[in-house]
Design a protein around this motif. Structure first.
Motif, PDB file in Angstrom:
ATOM      1  N   GLY A 112      48.689  58.103  37.485  1.00  0.00           N
ATOM      2  CA  GLY A 112      48.478  57.059  38.488  1.00  0.00           C
ATOM      3  C   GLY A 112      47.061  56.509  38.444  1.00  0.00           C
ATOM      4  N   VAL A 113      46.066  57.414  38.364  1.00  0.00           N
ATOM      5  CA  VAL A 113      44.670  56.967  38.305  1.00  0.00           C
ATOM      6  C   VAL A 113      44.439  56.126  37.053  1.00  0.00           C
ATOM      7  N   LEU A 114      44.943  56.602  35.893  1.00  0.00           N
ATOM      8  CA  LEU A 114      44.761  55.843  34.642  1.00  0.00           C
ATOM      9  C   LEU A 114      45.466  54.498  34.724  1.00  0.00           C
ATOM     10  N   LEU A 115      46.667  54.470  35.333  1.00  0.00           N
ATOM     11  CA  LEU A 115      47.436  53.222  35.400  1.00  0.00           C
ATOM     12  C   LEU A 115      46.756  52.185  36.289  1.00  0.00           C
ATOM     13  N   VAL A 116      46.049  52.634  37.337  1.00  0.00           N
ATOM     14  CA  VAL A 116      45.324  51.671  38.173  1.00  0.00           C
ATOM     15  C   VAL A 116      44.329  50.902  37.301  1.00  0.00           C
ATOM     16  N   VAL A 117      43.586  51.623  36.440  1.00  0.00           N
ATOM     17  CA  VAL A 117      42.595  50.969  35.568  1.00  0.00           C
ATOM     18  C   VAL A 117      43.301  50.079  34.539  1.00  0.00           C
ATOM     19  N   LEU A 118      44.317  50.640  33.867  1.00  0.00           N
ATOM     20  CA  LEU A 118      44.991  49.903  32.790  1.00  0.00           C
ATOM     21  C   LEU A 118      45.692  48.649  33.318  1.00  0.00           C
ATOM     22  N   ILE A 119      46.403  48.764  34.445  1.00  0.00           N
ATOM     23  CA  ILE A 119      47.196  47.634  34.940  1.00  0.00           C
ATOM     24  C   ILE A 119      46.303  46.595  35.614  1.00  0.00           C
ATOM     25  N   PHE A 120      45.263  47.031  36.336  1.00  0.00           N
ATOM     26  CA  PHE A 120      44.349  46.042  36.926  1.00  0.00           C
ATOM     27  C   PHE A 120      43.651  45.258  35.812  1.00  0.00           C
ATOM     28  N   GLY A 121      43.266  45.950  34.728  1.00  0.00           N
ATOM     29  CA  GLY A 121      42.659  45.249  33.584  1.00  0.00           C
ATOM     30  C   GLY A 121      43.632  44.262  32.962  1.00  0.00           C
ATOM     31  N   HIS A 122      44.883  44.706  32.778  1.00  0.00           N
ATOM     32  CA  HIS A 122      45.950  43.864  32.218  1.00  0.00           C
ATOM     33  C   HIS A 122      46.165  42.626  33.082  1.00  0.00           C
ATOM     34  N   VAL A 165      44.348  43.331  51.467  1.00  0.00           N
ATOM     35  CA  VAL A 165      44.129  41.961  51.942  1.00  0.00           C
ATOM     36  C   VAL A 165      43.003  41.295  51.159  1.00  0.00           C
ATOM     37  N   VAL A 166      41.899  42.037  50.942  1.00  0.00           N
ATOM     38  CA  VAL A 166      40.752  41.472  50.215  1.00  0.00           C
ATOM     39  C   VAL A 166      41.154  41.130  48.777  1.00  0.00           C
ATOM     40  N   THR A 167      41.870  42.065  48.108  1.00  0.00           N
ATOM     41  CA  THR A 167      42.266  41.834  46.714  1.00  0.00           C
ATOM     42  C   THR A 167      43.200  40.637  46.605  1.00  0.00           C
ATOM     43  N   MET A 168      44.189  40.568  47.513  1.00  0.00           N
ATOM     44  CA  MET A 168      45.137  39.452  47.451  1.00  0.00           C
ATOM     45  C   MET A 168      44.453  38.133  47.813  1.00  0.00           C
ATOM     46  N   ALA A 169      43.452  38.184  48.707  1.00  0.00           N
ATOM     47  CA  ALA A 169      42.720  36.963  49.056  1.00  0.00           C
ATOM     48  C   ALA A 169      41.949  36.448  47.844  1.00  0.00           C
ATOM     49  N   GLY A 170      41.530  37.368  46.971  1.00  0.00           N
ATOM     50  CA  GLY A 170      40.865  36.943  45.745  1.00  0.00           C
ATOM     51  C   GLY A 170      41.853  36.451  44.702  1.00  0.00           C
ATOM     52  N   PHE A 171      43.018  37.122  44.633  1.00  0.00           N
ATOM     53  CA  PHE A 171      43.975  36.808  43.567  1.00  0.00           C
ATOM     54  C   PHE A 171      44.810  35.561  43.861  1.00  0.00           C
ATOM     55  N   LEU A 172      45.335  35.474  45.087  1.00  0.00           N
ATOM     56  CA  LEU A 172      46.339  34.436  45.378  1.00  0.00           C
ATOM     57  C   LEU A 172      45.865  33.002  45.130  1.00  0.00           C
ATOM     58  N   PRO A 173      44.688  32.596  45.665  1.00  0.00           N
ATOM     59  CA  PRO A 173      44.292  31.192  45.443  1.00  0.00           C
ATOM     60  C   PRO A 173      44.200  30.857  43.960  1.00  0.00           C
ATOM     61  N   ARG A 174      43.652  31.802  43.164  1.00  0.00           N
ATOM     62  CA  ARG A 174      43.475  31.545  41.744  1.00  0.00           C
ATOM     63  C   ARG A 174      44.824  31.469  41.029  1.00  0.00           C
ATOM     64  N   HIS A 175      45.714  32.443  41.324  1.00  0.00           N
ATOM     65  CA  HIS A 175      47.016  32.443  40.666  1.00  0.00           C
ATOM     66  C   HIS A 175      47.835  31.211  41.075  1.00  0.00           C
ATOM     67  N   LEU A 176      47.833  30.895  42.380  1.00  0.00           N
ATOM     68  CA  LEU A 176      48.625  29.746  42.842  1.00  0.00           C
ATOM     69  C   LEU A 176      48.062  28.439  42.279  1.00  0.00           C
ATOM     70  N   VAL A 189      52.504  41.230  41.999  1.00  0.00           N
ATOM     71  CA  VAL A 189      51.111  41.688  42.032  1.00  0.00           C
ATOM     72  C   VAL A 189      50.822  42.351  43.378  1.00  0.00           C
ATOM     73  N   ALA A 190      51.358  41.788  44.471  1.00  0.00           N
ATOM     74  CA  ALA A 190      51.163  42.408  45.785  1.00  0.00           C
ATOM     75  C   ALA A 190      51.741  43.824  45.792  1.00  0.00           C
ATOM     76  N   ALA A 191      52.930  43.996  45.204  1.00  0.00           N
ATOM     77  CA  ALA A 191      53.549  45.328  45.151  1.00  0.00           C
ATOM     78  C   ALA A 191      52.692  46.284  44.335  1.00  0.00           C
ATOM     79  N   VAL A 192      52.175  45.812  43.193  1.00  0.00           N
ATOM     80  CA  VAL A 192      51.335  46.659  42.330  1.00  0.00           C
ATOM     81  C   VAL A 192      50.046  47.049  43.064  1.00  0.00           C
TER      82      VAL A 192
END
Lengths: 152, 126
Positions: free
Chosen positions: A38-48, B108-119, B70-73
């Motif tokens: 899980g920890v590794l996937l956070v880095v890998l997937i956020f980078g992806h 909330v902070v991450t999605m606030a950064g991601f959503l405007p750019r992706h949309l 992305v929100a789910a991830v």
């Protein structure tokens, strides 16, 4: 919902028997694997996600040439390979847990797990082969669809 | 005293709902992952095949679905770190509820950064 008492088990701590049933400490290692991967996937997937969806033109930039450009770099091949294996193992183990929780009949549990492990194995083998047998410059393809290094 | 419990539905609080959200997001992400490996495998067939399928990811409906993915991830990732802290940090169980609010804040902070750019990419075209 009708009230159902907990089932009476003659020997509640006895190891469960049956095909595909894990023995010994296997479930502890599965629990540990979920946390380490899980920890590794956070880095890998956020980078992806950052490279593919946020940077540059985001989703609009993704096409065959984009993928070919990434996999021309062995670092991205390795990144995607590790991400594929870890994510598939992490997800397959998660769905295994869900099957164990909700599929109560032994036949249903076995059936769901055969489908799960079979499709997971197919996807891992397919994805691994694609990363390593990929040809970025297939002959007879129009040059404007290929990465620029094919024309050099 | 009632003769039997008033129903068998477990009504947990933050702990139960975060567990449920973690399970549902994980399940959805896993099935997207299967599809995603298959669609990427089309690069092995031909550039034209891959481009036509990946082109369908660029329409507005799929663009919104990607935002949901992305929100789910992002939730699954941050809450997963919370689960690890609950399991391995001595004070984790004590602060699990506080940590859920931190997870929601970071989400909330991450999605606030991601959503405007992706949309903007999805609806702004090239």
């Amino acid at each position: 919902m009708p009230y159902r008492p907990m089932p009476e088990l003659a020997t509640p701590r006895a190891p469960q028997r049956g095909l595909l049933h894990r023995q010994g400490n296997a479930d502890m290692y599965a629990w540990l694997f979920m946390r380490v991967s899980g920890v590794l996937l956070v880095v890998l997937i956020f980078g992806h996600l950052f490279v593919n969806l946020v940077s540059g033109r985001g989703i609009q930039a993704i096409d065959f040439a984009f993928v070919a450009g990434k996999w021309a770099n062995p670092l991205w091949q390795l990144w995607d390979l590790i991400m594929l294996w870890l994510a598939m193992a992490h997800g397959t183990n998660g769905v295994r847990t869900i099957i164990n929780d909700y599929a109560e009949r032994p036949g249903a549990r076995l059936g769901f797990k055969i489908v799960l492990y079979g499709s997971a194995a197919l996807v891992v083998i397919l994805g691994t082969l694609v990363i390593f047998t990929f040809n970025p410059c297939p002959p007879s393809s129009p040059a404007d669809l290929l990465p620029s290094f094919c024309n050099g | 005293m009632p003769e039997r419990p008033a129903g068998t539905l477990y009504r947990g609080r933050e702990g139960m709902w975060s567990w449920l959200a973690h399970r549902v997001t994980g399940f959805l992400i896993f099935f997207f992952l299967l599809v995603h490996v298959l669609d990427t495998s089309l690069v092995r067939i031909s550039p034209e095949t891959y481009n036509s399928i990946i082109g369908s990811y660029k329409n507005p409906v799929m663009g919104l679905a990607e935002a949901g993915l992305v929100a789910a991830v992002v939730f699954h990732a941050f809450n997963g770190i919370r689960v690890i802290l609950v399991d391995f940090w001595a004070k984790g169980p004590k602060y699990q509820r506080t940590m859920l609010w931190i997870v929601i804040g970071l989400f909330v902070v991450t999605m606030a950064g991601f959503l405007p750019r992706h949309l903007a990419h999805v609806f702004g075209g090239q």
